[in-house]
Design a protein around this motif. Structure first.
Motif, PDB file in Angstrom:
ATOM      1  N   ILE A 178      13.241 -39.770  74.291  1.00  0.00           N
ATOM      2  CA  ILE A 178      12.195 -39.053  73.559  1.00  0.00           C
ATOM      3  C   ILE A 178      12.434 -39.249  72.062  1.00  0.00           C
ATOM      4  CG2 ILE A 178      11.144 -36.779  73.168  1.00  0.00           C
ATOM      5  CD1 ILE A 178      10.912 -37.834  76.079  1.00  0.00           C
ATOM      6  N   PRO A 179      11.430 -39.803  71.352  1.00  0.00           N
ATOM      7  CA  PRO A 179      11.664 -40.171  69.939  1.00  0.00           C
ATOM      8  C   PRO A 179      12.120 -38.996  69.071  1.00  0.00           C
ATOM      9  CG  PRO A 179       9.556 -41.023  70.707  1.00  0.00           C
ATOM     10  CD  PRO A 179      10.062 -40.126  71.785  1.00  0.00           C
ATOM     11  N   LEU A 180      13.091 -39.277  68.230  1.00  0.00           N
ATOM     12  CA  LEU A 180      13.541 -38.277  67.256  1.00  0.00           C
ATOM     13  C   LEU A 180      12.628 -38.278  66.033  1.00  0.00           C
ATOM     14  CD1 LEU A 180      17.433 -38.337  66.930  1.00  0.00           C
ATOM     15  CD2 LEU A 180      15.993 -36.402  67.499  1.00  0.00           C
ATOM     16  N   SER A 181      11.981 -39.406  65.796  1.00  0.00           N
ATOM     17  CA  SER A 181      11.077 -39.517  64.658  1.00  0.00           C
ATOM     18  C   SER A 181       9.908 -38.540  64.848  1.00  0.00           C
ATOM     19  CB  SER A 181      10.556 -40.951  64.566  1.00  0.00           C
ATOM     20  OG  SER A 181       9.348 -40.983  63.856  1.00  0.00           O
ATOM     21  N   LYS A 182       9.646 -37.727  63.807  1.00  0.00           N
ATOM     22  CA  LYS A 182       8.566 -36.734  63.931  1.00  0.00           C
ATOM     23  C   LYS A 182       7.249 -37.427  64.252  1.00  0.00           C
ATOM     24  CE  LYS A 182      10.789 -33.608  60.766  1.00  0.00           C
ATOM     25  NZ  LYS A 182      10.968 -33.428  59.329  1.00  0.00           N
TER      26      LYS A 182
ATOM     27  N   LEU B 107       9.224 -49.891  64.673  1.00  0.00           N
ATOM     28  CA  LEU B 107       9.544 -49.453  66.038  1.00  0.00           C
ATOM     29  C   LEU B 107       9.634 -47.931  66.159  1.00  0.00           C
ATOM     30  CD1 LEU B 107      12.295 -52.070  66.955  1.00  0.00           C
ATOM     31  CD2 LEU B 107       9.950 -52.027  67.798  1.00  0.00           C
ATOM     32  N   LEU B 108      10.084 -47.277  65.073  1.00  0.00           N
ATOM     33  CA  LEU B 108      10.337 -45.838  65.168  1.00  0.00           C
ATOM     34  C   LEU B 108       9.230 -44.970  64.587  1.00  0.00           C
ATOM     35  CD1 LEU B 108      14.131 -45.673  64.256  1.00  0.00           C
ATOM     36  CD2 LEU B 108      13.082 -45.775  66.508  1.00  0.00           C
ATOM     37  N   ASN B 109       8.600 -45.449  63.520  1.00  0.00           N
ATOM     38  CA  ASN B 109       7.696 -44.563  62.783  1.00  0.00           C
ATOM     39  C   ASN B 109       6.233 -44.974  62.786  1.00  0.00           C
ATOM     40  OD1 ASN B 109       9.844 -42.925  61.997  1.00  0.00           O
ATOM     41  ND2 ASN B 109      10.295 -44.202  60.230  1.00  0.00           N
ATOM     42  N   GLU B 110       5.974 -46.259  62.869  1.00  0.00           N
ATOM     43  CA  GLU B 110       4.579 -46.691  62.755  1.00  0.00           C
ATOM     44  C   GLU B 110       3.843 -46.507  64.086  1.00  0.00           C
ATOM     45  OE1 GLU B 110       3.826 -50.482  60.973  1.00  0.00           O
ATOM     46  OE2 GLU B 110       5.398 -50.171  59.480  1.00  0.00           O
ATOM     47  N   ASP B 111       2.607 -46.054  63.998  1.00  0.00           N
ATOM     48  CA  ASP B 111       1.819 -45.776  65.208  1.00  0.00           C
ATOM     49  C   ASP B 111       1.804 -46.966  66.174  1.00  0.00           C
ATOM     50  OD1 ASP B 111       1.360 -43.570  63.755  1.00  0.00           O
ATOM     51  OD2 ASP B 111      -0.833 -43.673  63.777  1.00  0.00           O
TER      52      ASP B 111
ATOM     53  N   ILE C 119      19.910 -45.479  62.231  1.00  0.00           N
ATOM     54  CA  ILE C 119      18.851 -44.484  62.409  1.00  0.00           C
ATOM     55  C   ILE C 119      18.846 -44.081  63.879  1.00  0.00           C
ATOM     56  CG2 ILE C 119      16.376 -44.025  62.257  1.00  0.00           C
ATOM     57  CD1 ILE C 119      17.531 -44.550  59.542  1.00  0.00           C
ATOM     58  N   PRO C 120      19.045 -42.785  64.171  1.00  0.00           N
ATOM     59  CA  PRO C 120      19.065 -42.376  65.582  1.00  0.00           C
ATOM     60  C   PRO C 120      17.674 -42.487  66.204  1.00  0.00           C
ATOM     61  CG  PRO C 120      19.137 -40.454  64.149  1.00  0.00           C
ATOM     62  CD  PRO C 120      19.221 -41.653  63.246  1.00  0.00           C
ATOM     63  N   VAL C 121      17.629 -43.013  67.413  1.00  0.00           N
ATOM     64  CA  VAL C 121      16.341 -43.196  68.087  1.00  0.00           C
ATOM     65  C   VAL C 121      15.995 -41.950  68.895  1.00  0.00           C
ATOM     66  CG1 VAL C 121      15.068 -44.616  69.748  1.00  0.00           C
ATOM     67  CG2 VAL C 121      16.724 -45.678  68.208  1.00  0.00           C
ATOM     68  N   SER C 122      16.992 -41.418  69.604  1.00  0.00           N
ATOM     69  CA  SER C 122      16.738 -40.233  70.440  1.00  0.00           C
ATOM     70  C   SER C 122      18.052 -39.507  70.690  1.00  0.00           C
ATOM     71  CB  SER C 122      16.108 -40.657  71.770  1.00  0.00           C
ATOM     72  OG  SER C 122      16.943 -41.574  72.426  1.00  0.00           O
ATOM     73  N   MET C 123      17.938 -38.272  71.162  1.00  0.00           N
ATOM     74  CA  MET C 123      19.127 -37.500  71.555  1.00  0.00           C
ATOM     75  C   MET C 123      19.126 -37.407  73.077  1.00  0.00           C
ATOM     76  SD  MET C 123      20.730 -36.532  68.792  1.00  0.00           S
ATOM     77  CE  MET C 123      21.800 -35.191  69.276  1.00  0.00           C
ATOM     78  N   THR C 124      20.319 -37.338  73.629  1.00  0.00           N
ATOM     79  CA  THR C 124      20.391 -37.265  75.085  1.00  0.00           C
ATOM     80  C   THR C 124      21.570 -36.400  75.522  1.00  0.00           C
ATOM     81  OG1 THR C 124      20.392 -38.584  77.103  1.00  0.00           O
ATOM     82  CG2 THR C 124      21.825 -39.348  75.356  1.00  0.00           C
ATOM     83  N   GLY C 125      21.479 -35.881  76.720  1.00  0.00           N
ATOM     84  CA  GLY C 125      22.581 -35.119  77.302  1.00  0.00           C
ATOM     85  C   GLY C 125      22.525 -35.270  78.816  1.00  0.00           C
TER      86      GLY C 125
ATOM     87  N   LYS D  95      24.098 -35.948  72.536  1.00  0.00           N
ATOM     88  CA  LYS D  95      24.570 -36.965  71.578  1.00  0.00           C
ATOM     89  C   LYS D  95      23.420 -37.903  71.243  1.00  0.00           C
ATOM     90  CE  LYS D  95      25.697 -40.599  74.740  1.00  0.00           C
ATOM     91  NZ  LYS D  95      26.219 -41.907  74.741  1.00  0.00           N
ATOM     92  N   VAL D  96      23.618 -38.667  70.206  1.00  0.00           N
ATOM     93  CA  VAL D  96      22.625 -39.690  69.873  1.00  0.00           C
ATOM     94  C   VAL D  96      22.685 -40.721  70.989  1.00  0.00           C
ATOM     95  CG1 VAL D  96      22.058 -41.536  68.256  1.00  0.00           C
ATOM     96  CG2 VAL D  96      22.857 -39.334  67.399  1.00  0.00           C
TER      97      VAL D  96
END
Lengths: 312, 469
Positions: free
Chosen positions: B387-391, B371-375, B181-187, B347-348
């Motif tokens: 910066i989280p990719l999870s909405k 870690l990714l989705n729960e408040d 599961i990707p956590v964030s995108m970066t460049g 990239k991821v």
């Protein structure tokens, strides 16, 4: 009636006594069993399997296929690997004589009855127990970087120091110096040998008018040659297998000037996952080291003097 | 008496072993039960789409744990990073253990140095921890056939996949399996130490012409030790690719084929070398002579003598924190005069994956979801992994003002600029490592061991060999 280990007599059936007899007969074997298991699992098995892998293209995540002598041919065709062998020879031939000379010199001084000599012996041994750690890397870089301690000290005398870490002509010397600095174990062995030299020989030489230098060359050195030989062989083996220095300080740079063969083996095995090639390089290194060790052993008869030989 | 004592000890030992055996059996049974329950849930889901809608609404809430037998379970979780990431993750683990009190998480963490090697060995020997923070290219390197990581589609009841865009999940899908599961995108983007530029009396550069001029100004006004930017070997490689993509408008690698000729790459190398010649960046020899393990630990960066970096947006905060007090760190602009196209790629940056060998995949999925989705998890992790990719993760961070403003600003700029895809093999070990092809070409050029043509050929040969593997 039978006696157990602590000597207490106990009643025992014939079966039990047979077991105990066997146990007693093989007690030595049982004692060495933990070492033996460790040797078989962690030494012999990897040793034999690496020989097999050296004839394969074993990639950590891509399976394994026999390639015959291909890896060995590639080693001799690769300028990078041949350079690493060349750098390793240079490293060994700088480090070993320098370390032996310095450790013998310091041991010789510490053999005199000086005030606080025990403190000095401990102090000189400390670098050896530091090994290769992050702290040592930080220290070494702080000393040898462009504006480090050494160049600052040289600048104080108006000398512009070289770029120790980034100039390929000096970087190997910096790595070599780290190992030379850790001369403690060789020094302790030399010290023990020096203490074993009979005092009456020095007294007789002094009566004959021999000075300290002459006594050292004509009495001390010949008597401690077996220990010099021992230190030579062990230091040679260590130097050819050196890994920590280049790994923690230069990572093989600049321009591969400190990429020793052990570092290249590590990089191939654990960074590029090419276990087959890494095994072939390790085996070639092993063969070269064996040749040097054999030469050292054969040369013994020309310069090493054993006391039992004198008796014959 | 001795015999009785011995008997008692033996009895206790036998009972202990029996108890261990019982635990294992129960754990195994638990695993089977969970799988059956998951299957049941799947069936139910197919029958009732309303339930699916309800699940979407619950994407931010703790995952449904009714499937678990609640037998005590211990899982291992590995990650690398800096101190602040370690602290945040440990705090999140503690919170997770409070929420899911039958799960114990054993953390395994450290710095990046040497991490990839140890993890590679762990995956090759099937001894990797249960949950792992992974680099994006590990999917290609360690699990091209899906053998190292679980297919996370199978745990979509636990990990709320609806929080992620399809395109981001596709980046982690290989061999038909969602392997992480990707956590964030970066460049990569420019960052400047504005204080040093102020000292030189010039504004931070927004185009190449200004960058070249800054090199000259730094030399004349501040001295030979001052440079507008510090570029190591790998930085140079990435900047060169950004430059070439801007000039030629084509991706670096497509369908496992290098898209650039040696002549085109030579042009890119010429650009990189021109930066060194114009006193824009120090030579590789100068950077090596600084004796620093990395740029953020280099005193010349801390003091502002090196006044710029070209870095991943997710890594910027460590460079910012390293600066001496009173220095202003700002996000730069992409240089529009590099070429006719918007060169560069995102990239991821990191992903979470579950080892194929874990006996407790459900519990691992719960941890990832936490870690990714729960408040509760997101509030602790903030932007420690970018910066989280999870909405929902992003929403929580935005609503509560939890994002590092510099990281957020840079990430927005990166994602709105870059337009080219990245081939995962760009980061292959034999190319990217300190004894790899990129380092050899860039340092060889800088040291004067290679001509432009030689360095270009080294890159072409090395990259083609890596792609052929």
């Amino acid at each position: 009636m039978a006696k157990n280990v602590s000597g207490i007599s106990i009643e025992a059936s014939p079966g039990k006594s047979k077991i105990k007899k066997n146990l007693r007969r093989n007690i030595g074997f049982i004692y060495v069993l933990p070492w033996l298991i460790g040797f078989l699992v962690f030494r012999l098995y990897p040793f034999i399997s690496s020989f097999f892998y050296s004839f394969t293209d074993f990639q950590l995540f891509d399976g394994i296929k026999e390639v015959g002598l291909m890896n060995y041919k590639e080693i001799f065709a690769s300028p990078k690997i041949m350079k690493a062998f060349n750098v390793t020879f240079k490293y060994a031939f700088i480090t070993v004589p320098l370390k032996l000379a310095i450790s013998l010199f310091i041991a010789y001084i510490l053999n005199f009855k000086l005030k606080g000599v025990k403190l000095f012996r401990t102090a000189y041994y400390i670098p050896s127990i530091l090994g290769g750690s992050v702290a040592i890397a930080v220290l070494w870089k702080a000393v040898f970087r462009d504006d480090g301690l050494l160049n600052t000290a040289l600048a104080f005398f108006g000398v512009e120091g070289p770029q120790w870490l980034s100039d390929p002509s000096y970087a190997l010397f910096v790595i070599s110096l780290l190992r030379v600095w850790q001369f403690g174990s060789a020094m302790v062995i030399f010290l023990a040998a020096l203490k074993a030299v009979p005092n009456d020989l020095y007294e007789a030489a002094a009566i004959d008018g021999a000075g300290r230098g002459r006594q050292f060359l004509s009495i001390t050195i010949p008597i401690i040659t077996p220990v010099v030989f021992y230190n030579l062989v062990t230091q040679l083996c260590q130097a050819f297998q050196e890994f920590n220095g280049p790994y923690i300080i230069t990572q093989g740079g600049p321009r591969n000037s400190t990429t020793l063969i052990s570092l290249l083996i590590y990089n191939n095995a654990f960074k590029s996952y090419e276990m087959g090639m890494a095994s072939a390089m390790a085996w070639l290194m092993f063969i070269i080291l064996t040749v040097f060790t054999v030469i050292a052993f054969l040369s013994q008869k020309y310069w090493v003097h054993y006391s039992d030989e004198e008796a014959k | 008496m001795k015999r009785i004592a011995t008997l008692l000890l033996a009895l206790i030992m036998v009972l202990s072993l029996a108890a261990c055996g019982k635990d294992n059996t129960d754990a195994e049974t638990g695993g089977v039960t969970k799988k059956e329950d998951t299957a049941k849930t799947d069936d139910t889901k197919k029958e009732d789409t309303k339930k699916e809608d309800t699940k979407k609404e619950d994407a931010s809430k703790p995952a449904d744990d009714t499937a678990d037998t609640k037998e005590p379970v211990t899982i291992k979780f590995s990650w690398w990073g800096g101190d602040s990431r370690h602290e945040a993750t440990l705090a999140a683990i503690e919170k997770f253990q409070e929420t899911y009190d039958w799960i114990t998480v054993e953390p395994q963490y450290g710095a990046w140095s040497g991490w990839e090697e140890s993890m590679a060995t762990a995956f090759a020997t099937k001894t990797a921890p249960d949950v792992n923070q992974i680099n994006w290219n590990w999917i290609t390197s360690f699990s091209s056939d899906g053998s190292a990581f679980k297919d996370l589609n199978e745990y979509s009841d636990t990990i709320k996949l609806e929080n992620f865009s399809k395109s981001s999940l596709d980046l982690c899908t290989l061999a038909g399996e969602l392997q992480a599961i990707p956590v964030s995108m970066t460049g990569r983007i420019f960052y400047w130490n504005k204080t040093t530029f102020d000292k030189a009396g010039i504004a931070t550069p927004t185009n190449l012409a200004e960058l070249y001029a800054a090199g000259e100004t730094f030399k004349n006004v501040l001295g030979d030790d001052y440079y507008p930017i510090s570029l190591g070997e790998y930085d140079r490689m990435i900047l060169m690719v950004y430059y070439l993509e801007s000039v030629y408008g084509k991706a670096w690698v497509v369908d496992n084929e290098l898209q650039y000729t040696a002549e085109e790459i030579q042009k890119g190398l010429e650009f990189i070398q021109s930066l060194e010649d114009a006193h824009v960046t120090p030579s590789i020899q100068t950077i090596t002579g600084d004796g620093a393990e990395s740029l953020d630990k280099n005193p010349k960066w801390m003091e502002g003598k090196y006044a710029g970096i070209f870095e991943w947006d997710s890594s910027a905060s460590k460079f910012q924190k390293a600066l001496a007090e009173g220095q202003e760190f700002i996000v730069g602009e992409y240089m529009k005069d590099m070429g006719d196209y918007q060169g560069g790629y995102a990239k991821v940056s990191l992903a979470f994956a579950i080892s194929e060998t874990t006996p407790y995949p459900e519990e691992c999925a719960l941890l990832i979801n936490f870690l990714l989705n729960e408040d509760a998890g997101v509030e602790i992790m903030k932007s420690e992994r970018g910066i989280p990719l999870s909405k929902n993760g992003l929403e929580v961070c935005l609503n509560k003002g939890l994002l590092d403003t510099t990281v957020a600003e840079a990430n927005v700029k990166v994602l709105s600029w870059v337009s080219f895809p990245l081939d995962p093999k760009f980061e292959a070990a034999e190319l990217k490592n300190s004894d790899g092809i990129y380092f050899d070409a860039m340092s060889g050029l800088s040291y004067g061991d290679y001509s432009l043509a030689d360095a270009a050929q080294v890159l072409v040969d090395g990259i083609k060999a890596a792609l052929a593997k």
